[in-house]
Design a protein around this motif. Structure first.
Motif, PDB file in Angstrom:
ATOM      1  N   PRO A   1    -110.196  85.852 -61.720  1.00  0.00           N
ATOM      2  CA  PRO A   1    -111.009  84.673 -61.395  1.00  0.00           C
ATOM      3  C   PRO A   1    -110.589  84.041 -60.083  1.00  0.00           C
ATOM      4  N   SER A   2    -111.605  83.506 -59.334  1.00  0.00           N
ATOM      5  CA  SER A   2    -111.271  82.900 -58.040  1.00  0.00           C
ATOM      6  C   SER A   2    -112.212  81.746 -57.655  1.00  0.00           C
ATOM      7  N   PRO A   3    -112.201  80.610 -58.330  1.00  0.00           N
ATOM      8  CA  PRO A   3    -111.385  80.339 -59.501  1.00  0.00           C
ATOM      9  C   PRO A   3    -112.074  80.699 -60.822  1.00  0.00           C
ATOM     10  N   ASP A   4    -113.396  80.948 -60.797  1.00  0.00           N
ATOM     11  CA  ASP A   4    -114.114  81.268 -62.030  1.00  0.00           C
ATOM     12  C   ASP A   4    -114.227  82.779 -62.208  1.00  0.00           C
ATOM     13  N   PRO A   5    -114.372  83.241 -63.446  1.00  0.00           N
ATOM     14  CA  PRO A   5    -114.464  84.680 -63.690  1.00  0.00           C
ATOM     15  C   PRO A   5    -115.786  85.271 -63.177  1.00  0.00           C
ATOM     16  N   HIS A   6    -115.784  86.570 -63.017  1.00  0.00           N
ATOM     17  CA  HIS A   6    -116.998  87.315 -62.684  1.00  0.00           C
ATOM     18  C   HIS A   6    -118.041  87.075 -63.787  1.00  0.00           C
ATOM     19  N   PRO A   7    -119.338  87.054 -63.457  1.00  0.00           N
ATOM     20  CA  PRO A   7    -120.372  86.807 -64.476  1.00  0.00           C
ATOM     21  C   PRO A   7    -120.280  87.722 -65.698  1.00  0.00           C
ATOM     22  N   HIS A   8    -119.910  88.992 -65.511  1.00  0.00           N
ATOM     23  CA  HIS A   8    -119.777  89.883 -66.668  1.00  0.00           C
ATOM     24  C   HIS A   8    -118.610  89.458 -67.554  1.00  0.00           C
ATOM     25  N   ILE A   9    -117.520  89.060 -66.931  1.00  0.00           N
ATOM     26  CA  ILE A   9    -116.363  88.589 -67.706  1.00  0.00           C
ATOM     27  C   ILE A   9    -116.724  87.306 -68.444  1.00  0.00           C
ATOM     28  N   GLU A  10    -117.538  86.478 -67.820  1.00  0.00           N
ATOM     29  CA  GLU A  10    -117.981  85.251 -68.490  1.00  0.00           C
ATOM     30  C   GLU A  10    -118.774  85.589 -69.757  1.00  0.00           C
ATOM     31  N   GLU A  11    -119.592  86.634 -69.695  1.00  0.00           N
ATOM     32  CA  GLU A  11    -120.316  87.074 -70.884  1.00  0.00           C
ATOM     33  C   GLU A  11    -119.349  87.500 -71.985  1.00  0.00           C
ATOM     34  N   VAL A  12    -118.292  88.205 -71.602  1.00  0.00           N
ATOM     35  CA  VAL A  12    -117.288  88.643 -72.569  1.00  0.00           C
ATOM     36  C   VAL A  12    -116.568  87.439 -73.168  1.00  0.00           C
ATOM     37  N   ILE A  13    -116.245  86.478 -72.330  1.00  0.00           N
ATOM     38  CA  ILE A  13    -115.579  85.262 -72.799  1.00  0.00           C
ATOM     39  C   ILE A  13    -116.435  84.546 -73.840  1.00  0.00           C
ATOM     40  N   GLN A  14    -117.728  84.438 -73.579  1.00  0.00           N
ATOM     41  CA  GLN A  14    -118.616  83.771 -74.530  1.00  0.00           C
ATOM     42  C   GLN A  14    -118.744  84.578 -75.830  1.00  0.00           C
ATOM     43  N   LYS A  15    -118.667  85.902 -75.728  1.00  0.00           N
ATOM     44  CA  LYS A  15    -118.687  86.740 -76.932  1.00  0.00           C
ATOM     45  C   LYS A  15    -117.450  86.483 -77.793  1.00  0.00           C
ATOM     46  N   ILE A  16    -116.296  86.399 -77.172  1.00  0.00           N
ATOM     47  CA  ILE A  16    -115.057  86.134 -77.910  1.00  0.00           C
ATOM     48  C   ILE A  16    -115.113  84.774 -78.586  1.00  0.00           C
ATOM     49  N   LEU A  17    -115.604  83.776 -77.852  1.00  0.00           N
ATOM     50  CA  LEU A  17    -115.759  82.430 -78.418  1.00  0.00           C
ATOM     51  C   LEU A  17    -116.644  82.466 -79.659  1.00  0.00           C
ATOM     52  N   ALA A  18    -117.772  83.168 -79.563  1.00  0.00           N
ATOM     53  CA  ALA A  18    -118.707  83.244 -80.686  1.00  0.00           C
ATOM     54  C   ALA A  18    -118.093  83.970 -81.879  1.00  0.00           C
ATOM     55  N   GLU A  19    -117.379  85.061 -81.627  1.00  0.00           N
ATOM     56  CA  GLU A  19    -116.761  85.818 -82.725  1.00  0.00           C
ATOM     57  C   GLU A  19    -115.679  84.993 -83.420  1.00  0.00           C
ATOM     58  N   ALA A  20    -114.914  84.241 -82.637  1.00  0.00           N
ATOM     59  CA  ALA A  20    -113.879  83.395 -83.233  1.00  0.00           C
ATOM     60  C   ALA A  20    -114.500  82.360 -84.156  1.00  0.00           C
ATOM     61  N   HIS A  21    -115.521  81.688 -83.692  1.00  0.00           N
ATOM     62  CA  HIS A  21    -116.146  80.636 -84.492  1.00  0.00           C
ATOM     63  C   HIS A  21    -116.899  81.210 -85.691  1.00  0.00           C
ATOM     64  N   THR A  22    -117.486  82.399 -85.540  1.00  0.00           N
ATOM     65  CA  THR A  22    -118.145  83.040 -86.680  1.00  0.00           C
ATOM     66  C   THR A  22    -117.139  83.331 -87.788  1.00  0.00           C
ATOM     67  N   ALA A  23    -115.920  83.692 -87.399  1.00  0.00           N
ATOM     68  CA  ALA A  23    -114.857  83.958 -88.366  1.00  0.00           C
ATOM     69  C   ALA A  23    -114.134  82.685 -88.788  1.00  0.00           C
ATOM     70  N   GLN A  24    -114.642  81.531 -88.349  1.00  0.00           N
ATOM     71  CA  GLN A  24    -114.057  80.221 -88.657  1.00  0.00           C
ATOM     72  C   GLN A  24    -112.623  80.102 -88.135  1.00  0.00           C
ATOM     73  N   LYS A  25    -112.425  80.679 -86.960  1.00  0.00           N
ATOM     74  CA  LYS A  25    -111.153  80.550 -86.268  1.00  0.00           C
ATOM     75  C   LYS A  25    -111.349  79.718 -85.006  1.00  0.00           C
ATOM     76  N   LYS A  26    -110.272  79.215 -84.470  1.00  0.00           N
ATOM     77  CA  LYS A  26    -110.327  78.456 -83.232  1.00  0.00           C
ATOM     78  C   LYS A  26    -110.242  79.399 -82.039  1.00  0.00           C
ATOM     79  N   CYS A  27    -110.770  78.931 -80.913  1.00  0.00           N
ATOM     80  CA  CYS A  27    -110.738  79.749 -79.698  1.00  0.00           C
ATOM     81  C   CYS A  27    -110.131  78.935 -78.556  1.00  0.00           C
TER      82      CYS A  27
END
Length: 260
Positions: A186-212
Motif C-alpha cells: 500500500p502507498s498508502p492505500d492498497p491496490h484495488p484488487h487487494i481492497e476487494e480481498v480485504i472486503q472479502k476477509i471482513l465479510a467472512e469474519a463477520h459471517t462466522a461471527q468473528k471480529k475483523c
C-alpha cells in the motif's frame, strides 16, 4: 482489578483503536500506553515482550503480543505460552494459512480441557491484579486469540479459518497480503484488487461471527476502516508517530502553521 479495554470494546461492538509498539523499554511502552485515553490496545511486536506487557497492563490499553514465529513453525507453541505467561491479554499469530494451524494456535492459548496450555508462571495473575484461581477461571474466556490473514493460502481458506472455534479475530496485514498476492505494498492505500480481498476477509469474519482487524498507518485510514465495519484498527506505530510529530513540529517552526 485491571480492565481489559480491547475485550470491552469488542463485546460492546465499538471500534477498538490501537497502536503498534516496535521499540523495547519499560518507559517507552508506558509512555505510549498513556498517550491517549481512547487507546484500547497496544500490539507489542518484538522478542522479549514481558517487560512491556507489565508496563502497559494497568495503564489503560490491553497489551497484545505479536509472536515472531510464522507459518507452520512449531515454535509458535512456546512463544504463545511465553507471551501469555507474561500477562498478555491476547496473542496475534502471523502467517496463519490453514484451519489446522488456527486450531493449533487456539489449543496453545487455552488451558485444559479446551486446549493444552500449561500453567507455569507464578506472576501472571499478579500482572492482571487478580488471584491465581481467578486467573485460571477467566483466562480461557478473556484472552483473545488472533490470527493474521496475509498469504494467498489464507485468503483461499479464509472461510475455514474464520469458523475455527476459539479464534476471536482475523487480523489483516495489508502489506504482506499485497506482496503475497503479487501486488506492491500500500502507498498508502492498497491496490484495488487487494481492497476487494480485504472486503472479502471482513465479510467472512463477520459471517462466522468473528471480529475483523486491520493495520492502518494514520487516523484518516483508521476512520475509513471503522466506517467500513472493522472492529479492531491499528492507527499508528510508535516509530511512525514519533517521526511524523518531529517532522510536523519542525515544519511549523521553520515555516509557520499556515505553510505546511
Amino acid at each position: 482489578m485491571t480492565t481489559h479495554a480491547l475485550l470491552q470494546a469488542l463485546r460492546a461492538n465499538k471500534p477498538a483503536f490501537g497502536a503498534w509498539l516496535t521499540l523495547p523499554g519499560l518507559f517507552h511502552a508506558r509512555t505510549l500506553a498513556k498517550s491517549s485515553p481512547h487507546l484500547s490496545w497496544i500490539a507489542i511486536d518484538f522478542p522479549g515482550a514481558a517487560e512491556s506487557v507489565a508496563a502497559i497492563e494497568g495503564a489503560g490499553p490491553s497489551p497484545i503480543v505479536r509472536i515472531p514465529a510464522t507459518g507452520v513453525s512449531s515454535s509458535t507453541s512456546w512463544q504463545i505460552k511465553n507471551a501469555l505467561d507474561a500477562g498478555a491479554r491476547g496473542v496475534l499469530v502471523p502467517m496463519v494459512s490453514s484451519a489446522e494451524k488456527a486450531r493449533e494456535v487456539v489449543a496453545d492459548s487455552k488451558f485444559p480441557p479446551i486446549g493444552r496450555r500449561g500453567f507455569g508462571s507464578p506472576f501472571t495473575h499478579g500482572t492482571w491484579n487478580i488471584t491465581m484461581p481467578q486467573y485460571l477461571e477467566t483466562a480461557n474466556e478473556d484472552i483473545l486469540v488472533m490470527v493474521q490473514i496475509e498469504t494467498k493460502e489464507a485468503v483461499e481458506k479464509v472461510q475455514e479459518i474464520a469458523r475455527v472455534e476459539g479464534i476471536d479475530v482475523l487480523f489483516i496485514g495489508p502489506y504482506d497480503l499485497s506482496i503475497s498476492l503479487g501486488y506492491p505494498p500500500p502507498s498508502p492505500d492498497p491496490h484495488p484488487h487487494i481492497e476487494e480481498v480485504i472486503q472479502k476477509i471482513l465479510a467472512e469474519a463477520h459471517t462466522a461471527q468473528k471480529k475483523c482487524a486491520i493495520y492502518c498507518i494514520s487516523g484518516a485510514q483508521a476512520e475509513k476502516r471503522a466506517a467500513q465495519g472493522f472492529d479492531m484498527i491499528n492507527v499508528t506505530s510508535d516509530i511512525g508517530a514519533m517521526s511524523e510529530a518531529v517532522a510536523s513540529h519542525l515544519n511549523i517552526a521553520m515555516h509557520g502553521s499556515a505553510n505546511p
